[in-house]
Design an enzyme around this catalytic site. Sequence first.
Site, PDB file in Angstrom:
ATOM      1  N   ASP A  83       0.959  -1.196   0.006  1.00  0.00           N
ATOM      2  CA  ASP A  83       0.021  -0.013   0.064  1.00  0.00           C
ATOM      3  C   ASP A  83       0.835   1.161  -0.106  1.00  0.00           C
ATOM      4  O   ASP A  83       2.037   1.190   0.469  1.00  0.00           O
ATOM      5  CB  ASP A  83      -0.696   0.100   1.231  1.00  0.00           C
ATOM      6  CG  ASP A  83      -1.810  -0.932   1.142  1.00  0.00           C
ATOM      7  OD1 ASP A  83      -1.988  -1.798   0.393  1.00  0.00           O
ATOM      8  OD2 ASP A  83      -2.991  -0.885   2.171  1.00  0.00           O
ATOM      9  N   HIS A 240       3.818  -2.295   3.018  1.00  0.00           N
ATOM     10  CA  HIS A 240       3.973  -0.856   2.507  1.00  0.00           C
ATOM     11  C   HIS A 240       4.952  -0.484   1.810  1.00  0.00           C
ATOM     12  O   HIS A 240       6.149  -0.989   2.078  1.00  0.00           O
ATOM     13  CB  HIS A 240       3.540   0.306   3.665  1.00  0.00           C
ATOM     14  CG  HIS A 240       2.393   0.100   4.377  1.00  0.00           C
ATOM     15  ND1 HIS A 240       2.081  -0.861   5.275  1.00  0.00           N
ATOM     16  CD2 HIS A 240       1.113   0.733   4.327  1.00  0.00           C
ATOM     17  CE1 HIS A 240       0.745  -0.689   5.849  1.00  0.00           C
ATOM     18  NE2 HIS A 240       0.029   0.085   5.136  1.00  0.00           N
TER      19      HIS A 240
HETATM   20 ZN   LIG Z   1      -2.308   3.053   3.359  1.00  0.00          ZN
END
Ligand SMILES: [Zn+2]
Length: 250
Positions: A83, A240
Amino acid sequence: SPWPRYGETPDTDTPEVKAWVQAVDWSKVPKLPIRKTKSRGDPPDCPEHEVPEDECWWTCSGCFAHDDVMDCPAKDAWGLTFDDGPQPGTTEDLLELLKHKNVTATFFVTGMKSSRAPWLLQETIDQGHHLASHTWSHSGMTTLTNEQVVAELKWTEKYIYDHTGYKIKYFRPPYGDVDNRVRAIARQLGFKTVIWSHEWDTQDWQLEENTITPTQIESIFKNGLKSLSKRETGPISLEHDGDPKMVTVA
Ligand SMILES: [Zn+2]
């Protein structure tokens, strides 16, 4: 630039957003309260009272809907997802690593970050990975108006499509912040909502604040692997690529 500004929910008073809003069947979108947040863009504050079941507000009650995607249908599949990118440098390092390991992943990108590194979108697709939406500005979606949710989702879809020809199918709400109002809007716009498998949130975002160590993340992975045999479906893990520290762990 014809695109919305970095770090802001796109303006809703534009011809594009008005046309998108008009195309939605609002009779299918429940009228739920817009959630309060301490500061703009942050996740909402959860209320003290219990969240009514029919609001199905994941962030504050853990509720998920029948069509939320939380697992991979195949038991032996592992949905590797990243992400908050694309981030120049970090995303390239990650793509290199994935190529080396010969695995494909899904990148949930924000529109605003994409607008600063559009070439990384194409590079990600060219290497066989999938792109998905993580909204334009990474705000808590339940804290936005209906029109703002439409603007966040449609501008991100349009940015990716105009720069790559890739049609987004999946959307992951930032902070997992979704309720039945936001879900209904996403559904109307043709997106499937993706959360993540609970025990597979690697919590790697805490690296940014140095509240978690690479070893701890490794042990979350190991625990997840142990639980695999008990699962009926394959997990979706959450990581991430928005910060350089995180890719070093991967
Ligand atoms: Zn996020």
